[in-house]
Design a protein around this motif. Sequence first.
Motif, PDB file in Angstrom:
ATOM      1  N   ALA A 148       0.601  -1.208   0.178  1.00 64.35           N
ATOM      2  CA  ALA A 148      -0.361  -0.037  -0.025  1.00 64.35           C
ATOM      3  C   ALA A 148       0.157   1.155  -0.311  1.00 64.35           C
ATOM      4  CB  ALA A 148      -0.960   0.129   1.592  1.00 64.35           C
ATOM      5  N   LEU A 149       1.834   1.396   0.609  1.00 64.20           N
ATOM      6  CA  LEU A 149       2.851   2.127   0.459  1.00 64.20           C
ATOM      7  C   LEU A 149       4.064   2.827  -0.319  1.00 64.20           C
ATOM      8  CD1 LEU A 149       3.978   2.144   4.451  1.00 64.20           C
ATOM      9  CD2 LEU A 149       2.365   3.718   3.282  1.00 64.20           C
ATOM     10  N   LEU A 150       4.145   1.780  -1.022  1.00 64.18           N
ATOM     11  CA  LEU A 150       5.643   1.824  -2.186  1.00 64.18           C
ATOM     12  C   LEU A 150       5.420   1.133  -3.383  1.00 64.18           C
ATOM     13  CD1 LEU A 150       7.940  -0.725  -0.332  1.00 64.18           C
ATOM     14  CD2 LEU A 150       8.019   1.748  -0.859  1.00 64.18           C
ATOM     15  N   ALA A 151       3.737   0.644  -3.642  1.00 65.18           N
ATOM     16  CA  ALA A 151       3.527   0.257  -4.776  1.00 65.18           C
ATOM     17  C   ALA A 151       2.765   1.576  -6.049  1.00 65.18           C
ATOM     18  CB  ALA A 151       2.168  -0.295  -5.239  1.00 65.18           C
ATOM     19  N   ASP A 152       2.811   1.467  -6.734  1.00 65.38           N
ATOM     20  CA  ASP A 152       2.255   2.357  -8.267  1.00 65.38           C
ATOM     21  C   ASP A 152       1.436   2.940  -7.266  1.00 65.38           C
ATOM     22  OD1 ASP A 152       4.770   2.675  -9.852  1.00 65.38           O
ATOM     23  OD2 ASP A 152       4.256   2.170 -10.983  1.00 65.38           O
ATOM     24  N   GLY A 153      -0.026   1.518  -7.682  1.00 62.77           N
ATOM     25  CA  GLY A 153      -1.331   1.766  -7.052  1.00 62.77           C
ATOM     26  C   GLY A 153      -1.976   1.843  -8.410  1.00 62.77           C
ATOM     27  N   ARG A 154      -3.885   2.386  -8.615  1.00 61.63           N
ATOM     28  CA  ARG A 154      -3.655   1.528  -9.806  1.00 61.63           C
ATOM     29  C   ARG A 154      -5.631   2.815  -9.975  1.00 61.63           C
ATOM     30  NH1 ARG A 154      -7.711  -4.200  -8.318  1.00 61.63           N
ATOM     31  NH2 ARG A 154      -9.270  -4.204 -10.861  1.00 61.63           N
ATOM     32  N   ASP A 155      -5.397   2.918 -11.390  1.00 63.04           N
ATOM     33  CA  ASP A 155      -6.441   4.092 -11.821  1.00 63.04           C
ATOM     34  C   ASP A 155      -7.943   3.066 -11.775  1.00 63.04           C
ATOM     35  OD1 ASP A 155      -7.567   5.444 -13.440  1.00 63.04           O
ATOM     36  OD2 ASP A 155      -7.182   5.156 -15.686  1.00 63.04           O
ATOM     37  N   ILE A 156      -8.307   3.458 -10.984  1.00 65.75           N
ATOM     38  CA  ILE A 156      -9.247   3.118 -10.320  1.00 65.75           C
ATOM     39  C   ILE A 156     -11.001   3.699 -11.628  1.00 65.75           C
ATOM     40  CG2 ILE A 156      -9.452   1.364  -8.521  1.00 65.75           C
ATOM     41  CD1 ILE A 156     -10.196   4.168  -6.976  1.00 65.75           C
ATOM     42  N   SER A 192      -7.696   8.916  -4.004  1.00 65.41           N
ATOM     43  CA  SER A 192      -7.428   7.470  -5.001  1.00 65.41           C
ATOM     44  C   SER A 192      -6.120   7.302  -5.468  1.00 65.41           C
ATOM     45  CB  SER A 192      -8.008   7.468  -5.947  1.00 65.41           C
ATOM     46  OG  SER A 192      -9.254   7.860  -6.065  1.00 65.41           O
ATOM     47  N   GLY A 193      -5.028   7.743  -5.045  1.00 69.10           N
ATOM     48  CA  GLY A 193      -3.739   7.390  -5.313  1.00 69.10           C
ATOM     49  C   GLY A 193      -2.791   8.073  -4.118  1.00 69.10           C
ATOM     50  N   TRP A 194      -1.997   7.170  -3.908  1.00 65.68           N
ATOM     51  CA  TRP A 194      -1.027   8.071  -2.738  1.00 65.68           C
ATOM     52  C   TRP A 194       0.831   6.985  -2.761  1.00 65.68           C
ATOM     53  CZ3 TRP A 194      -4.793   4.400  -2.715  1.00 65.68           C
ATOM     54  CH2 TRP A 194      -4.995   3.798  -1.808  1.00 65.68           C
ATOM     55  N   SER A 195       0.945   6.670  -3.853  1.00 66.86           N
ATOM     56  CA  SER A 195       2.456   5.944  -4.354  1.00 66.86           C
ATOM     57  C   SER A 195       3.709   6.900  -3.148  1.00 66.86           C
ATOM     58  CB  SER A 195       2.488   5.634  -4.804  1.00 66.86           C
ATOM     59  OG  SER A 195       3.909   4.778  -5.749  1.00 66.86           O
ATOM     60  N   LEU A 196       3.872   6.797  -1.967  1.00 66.33           N
ATOM     61  CA  LEU A 196       5.697   6.929  -1.678  1.00 66.33           C
ATOM     62  C   LEU A 196       6.315   6.732  -2.520  1.00 66.33           C
ATOM     63  CD1 LEU A 196       3.906   6.705   1.283  1.00 66.33           C
ATOM     64  CD2 LEU A 196       5.266   6.219   2.043  1.00 66.33           C
ATOM     65  N   GLN A 243      -9.321  24.029 -15.471  1.00 66.86           N
ATOM     66  CA  GLN A 243      -9.716  23.562 -14.402  1.00 66.86           C
ATOM     67  C   GLN A 243     -10.045  21.789 -15.388  1.00 66.86           C
ATOM     68  OE1 GLN A 243      -9.976  23.761 -10.479  1.00 66.86           O
ATOM     69  NE2 GLN A 243      -9.863  22.263 -11.354  1.00 66.86           N
ATOM     70  N   GLY A 244      -9.771  21.543 -14.593  1.00 65.82           N
ATOM     71  CA  GLY A 244      -9.805  19.991 -14.343  1.00 65.82           C
ATOM     72  C   GLY A 244     -11.044  19.338 -14.073  1.00 65.82           C
ATOM     73  N   ASN A 245     -11.327  18.059 -14.137  1.00 70.39           N
ATOM     74  CA  ASN A 245     -12.944  17.498 -13.390  1.00 70.39           C
ATOM     75  C   ASN A 245     -12.244  17.948 -11.609  1.00 70.39           C
ATOM     76  OD1 ASN A 245     -14.399  16.515 -12.281  1.00 70.39           O
ATOM     77  ND2 ASN A 245     -14.425  14.635 -12.861  1.00 70.39           N
ATOM     78  N   GLY A 246     -12.824  18.641 -10.974  1.00 68.78           N
ATOM     79  CA  GLY A 246     -13.007  18.835  -9.665  1.00 68.78           C
ATOM     80  C   GLY A 246     -13.017  17.433  -8.735  1.00 68.78           C
ATOM     81  N   ASP A 247     -13.326  16.425  -9.177  1.00 67.11           N
ATOM     82  CA  ASP A 247     -13.036  15.295  -8.287  1.00 67.11           C
ATOM     83  C   ASP A 247     -12.487  14.572  -8.920  1.00 67.11           C
ATOM     84  OD1 ASP A 247     -16.081  15.588  -7.286  1.00 67.11           O
ATOM     85  OD2 ASP A 247     -16.776  14.636  -9.088  1.00 67.11           O
ATOM     86  N   ALA A 248     -11.265  14.969  -9.161  1.00 67.99           N
ATOM     87  CA  ALA A 248     -10.161  14.222 -10.066  1.00 67.99           C
ATOM     88  C   ALA A 248      -9.026  14.221  -8.769  1.00 67.99           C
ATOM     89  CB  ALA A 248      -9.967  14.472 -11.365  1.00 67.99           C
ATOM     90  N   ASN A 249      -8.403  13.000  -8.629  1.00 68.78           N
ATOM     91  CA  ASN A 249      -7.046  13.163  -7.905  1.00 68.78           C
ATOM     92  C   ASN A 249      -6.088  12.095  -8.063  1.00 68.78           C
ATOM     93  OD1 ASN A 249      -7.617  10.965  -6.026  1.00 68.78           O
ATOM     94  ND2 ASN A 249      -9.754  11.358  -5.588  1.00 68.78           N
ATOM     95  N   GLY A 250      -5.157  11.652  -7.880  1.00 65.57           N
ATOM     96  CA  GLY A 250      -4.533  10.937  -7.713  1.00 65.57           C
ATOM     97  C   GLY A 250      -2.209  11.491  -8.496  1.00 65.57           C
ATOM     98  N   VAL A 251      -1.419  10.487  -8.820  1.00 70.13           N
ATOM     99  CA  VAL A 251      -0.942  10.388  -8.977  1.00 70.13           C
ATOM    100  C   VAL A 251      -0.805  10.271 -10.222  1.00 70.13           C
ATOM    101  CG1 VAL A 251       1.626   9.061  -8.330  1.00 70.13           C
ATOM    102  CG2 VAL A 251       0.154   8.596  -6.962  1.00 70.13           C
ATOM    103  N   LEU A 311      -1.469   7.432 -12.994  1.00 74.41           N
ATOM    104  CA  LEU A 311      -1.215   6.239 -12.877  1.00 74.41           C
ATOM    105  C   LEU A 311      -1.654   5.689 -11.822  1.00 74.41           C
ATOM    106  CD1 LEU A 311       1.975   4.510 -12.771  1.00 74.41           C
ATOM    107  CD2 LEU A 311       2.092   5.647 -11.030  1.00 74.41           C
ATOM    108  N   SER A 312      -2.513   6.219 -10.666  1.00 75.65           N
ATOM    109  CA  SER A 312      -3.215   5.534  -9.955  1.00 75.65           C
ATOM    110  C   SER A 312      -3.932   6.547  -9.304  1.00 75.65           C
ATOM    111  CB  SER A 312      -2.377   5.091  -8.995  1.00 75.65           C
ATOM    112  OG  SER A 312      -1.009   6.236  -8.666  1.00 75.65           O
ATOM    113  N   GLY A 313      -5.520   6.702  -9.452  1.00 76.92           N
ATOM    114  CA  GLY A 313      -6.532   7.350  -9.286  1.00 76.92           C
ATOM    115  C   GLY A 313      -8.170   7.113  -9.516  1.00 76.92           C
ATOM    116  N   HIS A 314      -8.585   8.163  -9.334  1.00 78.72           N
ATOM    117  CA  HIS A 314      -9.597   8.335 -10.388  1.00 78.72           C
ATOM    118  C   HIS A 314     -10.025  10.091 -11.068  1.00 78.72           C
ATOM    119  CE1 HIS A 314     -13.492   8.681 -10.532  1.00 78.72           C
ATOM    120  NE2 HIS A 314     -13.481   7.378 -10.720  1.00 78.72           N
TER     121      HIS A 314
END
Length: 859
Positions: A520-528, A539-543, A741-749, A794-797
């Motif tokens: 959870a800390l090190l992986a790239d994460g996932r585009d969901i 939705s994304g937080w990769s250390l 301005q992009g989609n205000g709900d978007a977040n991630g790596v 890379l990962s997030g929503h």
Amino acid sequence: MRTKRTARTATARPVLTTALALTSASALLLAAPGPAGADPAPVTRETAESPALDHRNAATSPETAARRALTDPGPGLSGGTERTHDARGYPREHTLAPDPVNPADKSLKLGLTPYHAIASRLNALQALGDRVSVEVAGRSAGGHRLYLVTVTAPESPAQTRAQHRMRDLIERVPATAAGDPRLKKAYKTPVFFNSNIHGNEWEGTDAALRLVEHLATAKDDRTRDLLAHSRLYFNVTANPDGRIAGTRANANGFDLNRDFVTASQPETRAMRQILRDKQPVVMLDLHGYVNGTLIEPTTPPHGENYEYDLFLKNTYANALGMEAAVNGLGYTAEEDGVQPAQIPFRDQDEGWDDWPPIFTPQYAAFHGAVAAHTVEIPLRVNNASYDTLPAAELRRRAAVNTDVAQAAMTATLDHVRRHREALVADQIEVFRRGAAGAPQVPVSPATVPGVPGIGPEDVYTTTFPRAYVLPPGGPATARLVGHLLANDIRVARVAHPAPGYPKGAYVVDMRQPKRGLAAALLADGRDISDKVSVMYDISGWSLGRLWGAPVRPVTGGALPHAALRPVRAAAPVAHVAPRGDLRLRLDDPREIAALNALLRRGVPVRRSADGAAAIVPGSARRQAAEAARTYDVSFERTTDRGTAPLRRVRVAAAVTPGELFALREMQFEVTPVSTAVLNAGFDWSGTDVLFVSAGLDRDALNEPARRALDAFLDGHGFVGRGAAGAQLNAGAGLLAVKAVQGNGDANGVVRVVNSGPLTRGAPAHGFVYAPLWFTDLGPGVRAEQAYAAGNPLLSGHWRPAADGTGGPADAAGRASVVSGPGAVLFGTEPLFRAHPKGEFPQVGRALLTTSRTQVEESG
């Protein structure tokens, strides 16, 4: 968003137990531990459940494995920082000094316990008998004590040491623990209740105090049985700063229930240590306010890194009991305004997910909590309700909420009492799968029988790499290794080079009990983005991508165990070349902090020719050495004479609490400002650069404030982030760009391409939350960084908005950071919640180099 899910049949399910084969393998760990009251021997955090053990002796017996688990790391493994092993027995009474009475405590209006009354209340509870112990688990950002209450049947020191050994056996040698009959009979099931993490969601604290009082005095057989076979832990108020002030956040302005990946706050670190030390099998995090009472488990998406089949099975079963208890209180919608309780997994389609481990229950799952819940009590008493409702109505609501919270906790204790062996067995299985490298078990009606409505939307799994390798590096690597160890992730270091493993590299063997947290800390994460329509939070937080240290997954092959040595701390980075001028890279927040410390001391520092470092004269070697030790950074020898001088920078900042925290972490001198502060007449004479991301609207300034602001910007630096920064830039006519301005709900790596001196050496990834980009760059405006071509996420929503615009395809190839004379604009979130450490230096460099004078001097 909380849309209703197609109703799933609320059928109670049978609790499944994992069979425990009876062996004597761990008898030596459970044997009498020596003289009563003696200090326990040092206990390492290593495991024998790995190829490292087989490498030494393929015929190792279970008894030897158990002994090594407690005394010998074994090659290639580490347990990081130590657990707390306090073997004084129970009860452990501490007389707490009283706090001064504070009539401004916001809980008083609700008829609840003010913070200043908690210490005396806990002293009284300890005096009721021999079941209650109170300890100070830490202090809040505002300096208030954090109280951890333990309720259990009395234990001698020898019995306490035996409990410690059983707890450690469960994590370190889970295959052995699974077959140990003495553990099955004697281990006390740990349960953790966390209250008031949001300061203006008060009632969990009062419910906990009431429950502790009941448990301290109850004489019935159920209570006796519960306390004989359990340890119950209560974090009475996780956020005393917010409880007193009536705020969601702590004194630093942080939402603590968003901080568990980063652990930037002392309260979060205290909770993390409790989870590490106590290893609860069940935990509740008490919140408000959702009507009817909301009880996890949740809707998709589900965290892909934990053993969700075990989590769902236990969390759903406990939720049914809490639902029955809450509804059984008899409160009605008609008379009391209380709707029936709801379980999102069963009752909603999406909108209350358990994806990111920034939340307490999702983080707790990685430390072995097989049932971890957010419980949202029903009747709102905070925010506008607090200010507008009569005190009598607020007190009525608070009393109802306290009843509901206590009912949820009491039902959980009943569930633990009846199913403790199954719960402990499933915690053991979580750790066993990690240590053995076993595959996850996807949820389905077959693998989790009795839980209704499981569908393909609930299946989230991952393929864990064999290991992660962190090549030897600078302060970013040291910080990340330290953070992994603090999270109880086992880390080794390469003592002798092997193919693919350079000497000095750090290795995270993914065959370890807490592999889910490591991933959870090190992986790239996932585009969901295609999985759910919108996300509640990040939705994304990769250390591994955001903290500035290179992290490489290893997917196959054997690890060079003979070359690996366990570490309990990262190797120091501090170094100062013995001769010549010195080069300090500016790729890490610690390096920015070291530079600012030198500038405050008047050391003459210049920018390097490439703009990526600071040049310190050899005559300041003593000051450099002090900075190297303080910030654990390296000063290398250089022949670069440097370009423009770097000067001390004083920042006026209209920013979020996380950004303010990050700026101060980098040792900038910061004065918070806002529209109101400027309208009241702000003295700009002590400011060199203005940083704006929130809370400052130029159009809302009065005429004198606007003139003063424009006069300042005419000769000083400006750094803007997000929509607020772009709006001020446009209003003041600074950089000729168009902000989109992009989609205000978007977040991630996101993937980025760095092209300017400001971002030289920066990671190839950034973080976005409501992303922004820039087009139509005018004369003198340079793109320092751009979103990658194709799909930058890379990962997030990140989806397009309802009108089809603002999606990642629109941002691809567009500038994400731009600069020009005296100004820099960010469309990314490089300081988000003090989290993406590797991005901090971009802001640091921007603040250090945007004043008109420095830009002109640098040519």
